[in-house]
Design a protein around this motif. Structure first.
Motif, mmCIF file in Angstrom:
data_model
loop_
_atom_site.group_PDB
_atom_site.id
_atom_site.type_symbol
_atom_site.label_atom_id
_atom_site.label_comp_id
_atom_site.label_asym_id
_atom_site.label_seq_id
_atom_site.Cartn_x
_atom_site.Cartn_y
_atom_site.Cartn_z
ATOM 1 N N ALA A 1 1.724 8.581 12.238
ATOM 2 C CA ALA A 1 0.397 8.211 11.759
ATOM 3 C C ALA A 1 0.382 6.782 11.227
ATOM 4 N N ALA A 2 1.500 6.337 10.662
ATOM 5 C CA ALA A 2 1.582 4.979 10.121
ATOM 6 C C ALA A 2 1.694 3.934 11.217
ATOM 7 N N LEU A 3 2.107 4.344 12.413
ATOM 8 C CA LEU A 3 2.301 3.408 13.517
ATOM 9 C C LEU A 3 1.429 3.807 14.704
ATOM 10 N N PRO A 4 0.124 3.508 14.628
ATOM 11 C CA PRO A 4 -0.763 3.877 15.736
ATOM 12 C C PRO A 4 -0.252 3.300 17.060
ATOM 13 N N GLY A 5 -0.322 4.072 18.109
ATOM 14 C CA GLY A 5 0.151 3.621 19.401
ATOM 15 C C GLY A 5 1.662 3.575 19.502
ATOM 16 N N GLY A 6 2.345 4.167 18.534
ATOM 17 C CA GLY A 6 3.792 4.199 18.584
ATOM 18 C C GLY A 6 4.461 3.019 17.925
ATOM 19 N N GLY A 7 3.707 2.091 17.387
ATOM 20 C CA GLY A 7 4.305 0.978 16.672
ATOM 21 C C GLY A 7 4.722 -0.174 17.563
ATOM 22 N N VAL B 1 -2.044 8.724 5.108
ATOM 23 C CA VAL B 1 -1.718 7.514 5.861
ATOM 24 C C VAL B 1 -2.959 7.003 6.579
ATOM 25 N N GLU B 2 -3.748 7.918 7.108
ATOM 26 C CA GLU B 2 -4.947 7.533 7.854
ATOM 27 C C GLU B 2 -5.965 6.782 7.003
ATOM 28 N N ASP B 3 -5.881 6.894 5.688
ATOM 29 C CA ASP B 3 -6.814 6.196 4.799
ATOM 30 C C ASP B 3 -6.407 4.753 4.514
ATOM 31 N N ALA B 4 -5.199 4.372 4.888
ATOM 32 C CA ALA B 4 -4.753 2.991 4.679
ATOM 33 C C ALA B 4 -5.469 2.107 5.694
ATOM 34 N N GLU B 5 -6.094 1.051 5.206
ATOM 35 C CA GLU B 5 -6.857 0.169 6.081
ATOM 36 C C GLU B 5 -6.169 -1.181 6.195
ATOM 37 N N GLY B 6 -6.386 -1.819 7.308
ATOM 38 C CA GLY B 6 -5.847 -3.158 7.502
ATOM 39 C C GLY B 6 -4.680 -3.169 8.459
ATOM 40 N N ARG B 7 -4.111 -4.341 8.576
ATOM 41 C CA ARG B 7 -2.955 -4.543 9.449
ATOM 42 C C ARG B 7 -1.715 -4.670 8.572
ATOM 43 N N TYR B 8 -0.624 -4.055 8.992
ATOM 44 C CA TYR B 8 0.600 -4.052 8.201
ATOM 45 C C TYR B 8 1.740 -4.667 8.995
ATOM 46 N N ASP B 9 2.557 -5.451 8.323
ATOM 47 C CA ASP B 9 3.712 -6.067 8.963
ATOM 48 C C ASP B 9 4.905 -5.123 9.000
ATOM 49 N N VAL B 10 5.037 -4.281 7.984
ATOM 50 C CA VAL B 10 6.179 -3.378 7.874
ATOM 51 C C VAL B 10 5.686 -2.019 7.393
ATOM 52 N N ALA B 11 6.232 -0.950 7.971
ATOM 53 C CA ALA B 11 5.948 0.404 7.496
ATOM 54 C C ALA B 11 7.287 1.079 7.221
ATOM 55 N N LEU B 12 7.489 1.485 5.971
ATOM 56 C CA LEU B 12 8.688 2.230 5.589
ATOM 57 C C LEU B 12 8.264 3.659 5.331
ATOM 58 N N THR C 1 0.878 -1.165 0.000
ATOM 59 C CA THR C 1 0.000 0.000 0.000
ATOM 60 C C THR C 1 0.913 1.212 0.000
ATOM 61 N N ALA C 2 0.831 2.016 -1.031
ATOM 62 C CA ALA C 2 1.682 3.194 -1.164
ATOM 63 C C ALA C 2 0.913 4.436 -0.728
ATOM 64 N N VAL C 3 1.639 5.374 -0.157
ATOM 65 C CA VAL C 3 1.061 6.656 0.252
ATOM 66 C C VAL C 3 1.790 7.743 -0.519
ATOM 67 N N SER C 4 1.033 8.595 -1.177
ATOM 68 C CA SER C 4 1.602 9.698 -1.946
ATOM 69 C C SER C 4 0.751 10.941 -1.730
ATOM 70 N N ALA C 5 1.351 12.096 -1.866
ATOM 71 C CA ALA C 5 0.638 13.357 -1.641
ATOM 72 C C ALA C 5 -0.562 13.514 -2.573
ATOM 73 N N THR C 6 -0.436 13.030 -3.808
ATOM 74 C CA THR C 6 -1.537 13.113 -4.766
ATOM 75 C C THR C 6 -1.611 11.813 -5.559
ATOM 76 N N ALA C 7 -2.783 11.541 -6.095
ATOM 77 C CA ALA C 7 -2.951 10.350 -6.931
ATOM 78 C C ALA C 7 -2.059 10.424 -8.165
#
Length: 74
Positions: free
Chosen positions: A58-64, A37-48, A13-19
């Motif tokens: 924002a990518a790591l809710p609760g601090g990761g 980032v807040e629009d990404a849904e689901g559980r993620y194993d890795v966040a770069l 799942t990629a995050v970019s400023a604009t489509a």
């Protein structure tokens, strides 16, 4: 990192400023593109995150996984 991850079977799942700016990430293999980032849904194993600012927190809710995010010591 999008192309190597996708080519080895990761669902990216990629995050970019604009489509428009993120279209290249889709061509490189991202399965999904969001502009916040807040629009990404689901559980993620890795966040770069390579931009800085608030997007990593924002990518790591609760601090990761390690309980917190922090800046490297100078």
């Amino acid at each position: 990192m999008t192309e190597p991850a996708a080519s080895t079977g990761a669902e990216v799942t990629a995050v970019s400023a604009t489509a428009e700016r993120g279209a290249r990430l889709l061509r490189l293999g991202a399965a999904e593109l969001v502009t916040l980032v807040e629009d990404a849904e689901g559980r993620y194993d890795v966040a770069l995150e390579s931009v800085g600012g608030t997007s990593l927190r924002a990518a790591l809710p609760g601090g990761g996984r390690w309980g917190q995010t922090r800046r490297p010591q100078a």
